[in-house]
Scaffold this motif. Sequence first.
Motif, PDB file in Angstrom:
ATOM      1  N   VAL A   1      50.191  30.929  40.754  1.00 20.67           N
ATOM      2  CA  VAL A   1      49.793  31.876  39.972  1.00 20.67           C
ATOM      3  C   VAL A   1      49.441  31.416  38.400  1.00 20.67           C
ATOM      4  O   VAL A   1      49.888  30.635  37.976  1.00 20.67           O
ATOM      5  N   LYS A   2      48.264  32.167  38.058  1.00 15.33           N
ATOM      6  CA  LYS A   2      47.508  31.712  36.906  1.00 15.33           C
ATOM      7  C   LYS A   2      47.177  33.057  36.314  1.00 15.33           C
ATOM      8  O   LYS A   2      47.040  34.182  36.625  1.00 15.33           O
ATOM      9  N   VAL A   3      47.184  33.039  34.666  1.00 18.30           N
ATOM     10  CA  VAL A   3      47.030  34.046  33.773  1.00 18.30           C
ATOM     11  C   VAL A   3      45.551  34.139  33.514  1.00 18.30           C
ATOM     12  O   VAL A   3      44.967  33.169  33.225  1.00 18.30           O
ATOM     13  N   LYS A   4      44.826  35.509  33.652  1.00 16.69           N
ATOM     14  CA  LYS A   4      43.356  35.584  33.144  1.00 16.69           C
ATOM     15  C   LYS A   4      43.610  36.862  32.447  1.00 16.69           C
ATOM     16  O   LYS A   4      43.515  37.981  33.091  1.00 16.69           O
ATOM     17  N   GLU A   5      43.675  37.006  31.019  1.00 11.57           N
ATOM     18  CA  GLU A   5      44.048  38.209  30.459  1.00 11.57           C
ATOM     19  C   GLU A   5      42.654  39.081  30.551  1.00 11.57           C
ATOM     20  O   GLU A   5      41.682  38.574  30.040  1.00 11.57           O
ATOM     21  N   GLY A   6      43.052  40.136  30.738  1.00 15.45           N
ATOM     22  CA  GLY A   6      42.128  41.371  30.717  1.00 15.45           C
ATOM     23  C   GLY A   6      40.951  41.331  31.503  1.00 15.45           C
ATOM     24  O   GLY A   6      39.690  41.866  31.404  1.00 15.45           O
ATOM     25  N   TRP A   7      41.199  40.569  32.638  1.00 18.43           N
ATOM     26  CA  TRP A   7      40.020  40.538  33.657  1.00 18.43           C
ATOM     27  C   TRP A   7      39.336  41.544  34.268  1.00 18.43           C
ATOM     28  O   TRP A   7      38.233  41.638  34.513  1.00 18.43           O
ATOM     29  N   ARG A   8      40.388  42.676  34.409  1.00 22.41           N
ATOM     30  CA  ARG A   8      39.719  44.040  34.811  1.00 22.41           C
ATOM     31  C   ARG A   8      38.571  44.638  34.119  1.00 22.41           C
ATOM     32  O   ARG A   8      38.077  45.479  34.314  1.00 22.41           O
ATOM     33  N   ASN A   9      38.817  44.359  32.810  1.00 23.07           N
ATOM     34  CA  ASN A   9      37.591  44.828  32.042  1.00 23.07           C
ATOM     35  C   ASN A   9      36.584  43.664  31.384  1.00 23.07           C
ATOM     36  O   ASN A   9      35.675  43.851  30.609  1.00 23.07           O
ATOM     37  N   ASN A  10      36.457  42.580  32.246  1.00 21.43           N
ATOM     38  CA  ASN A  10      35.616  41.389  32.014  1.00 21.43           C
ATOM     39  C   ASN A  10      34.822  41.496  33.007  1.00 21.43           C
ATOM     40  O   ASN A  10      35.043  40.730  34.011  1.00 21.43           O
TER      41      ASN A  10
END
Length: 296
Positions: free
Chosen positions: A275-284
């Motif tokens: 599990v990794k964090v990618k902040e705000g990927w749905r708007n990137n």
Amino acid sequence: MISKTAMITICGRPNVGKSTLTNALVGEKIAIVSNKPQTTRNRISAVVNRGDTQFVIIDTPGFHKPRTRLGDYLVNVVKESVADVDAVMLLVEPIANIGRQEEELIARIKETGVPAILVINKIDTVEKTELLEVMALYSAAHDFDAIIPMSAKNGEGIDELLAELEKYAQEGPQLFPDDMICDQPEKQICAELVREKLLLCLDKEIPHGTAVEVTRFSERENGIIDLDVTIYCEKASHKGIIIGKQGAMLREIGKQARGDIERMLDAKVYLELWVKVKEGWRNNQYQMRNFGYEEQ
């Protein structure tokens, strides 16, 4: 020998049963299913061979009001999938009311001029007499070629639906080999099966903010499949929830996913989840493209 083909798009609002219908037509699980909206994210082409006809059934995301760049992408997938096919199936629930999503999809069908069938799903949840009002309402909204009441869940109406779809088949060579049931590679289906378990095991918004990527798919000499899968989420707090107390949630997600993947591949699978964090990927746009959700 297959000598006719028909390309058919299934469209409808979220959670109306499009993926359940796709799986029922194919006879195997190729599209993930959950009771949460926006389960399907990509256009999936399922292949159904029946007699001398090959049906290519296009399962689309639920048509909804987008709130993110990912949402915009999903809606565009639906709009594009309603054009350049032999026919469209508008899948609706047995409710005597035409909602905004259905109105917009009917308008899109009229705009393209593509032949359309109305499929009323989930008839196992209502009395048969209630269907008459639903059929009358939609008949007044659009001149559908046919109206098929059915239950994708228990298979009622499947044969009648395929018989109706056969009318749109065109003479010509088959588009896919006989043994192919889906245009998605096994690696992609594995990622989707993991994402399905996220939808089933996690609450509220968290699963919608996840993306899944298979980083290793290899087969040992003894036939065991090694599968490394990374789950991306938007917040560090979400990562903790996905992993769970002492890793319990992640183990449960892995256990459920591995069972489905082993049945799909007909092989023993060694599954590792990260599990990794990618902040705000749905708007990137860049990150969405990496996950396969943006036109190249």
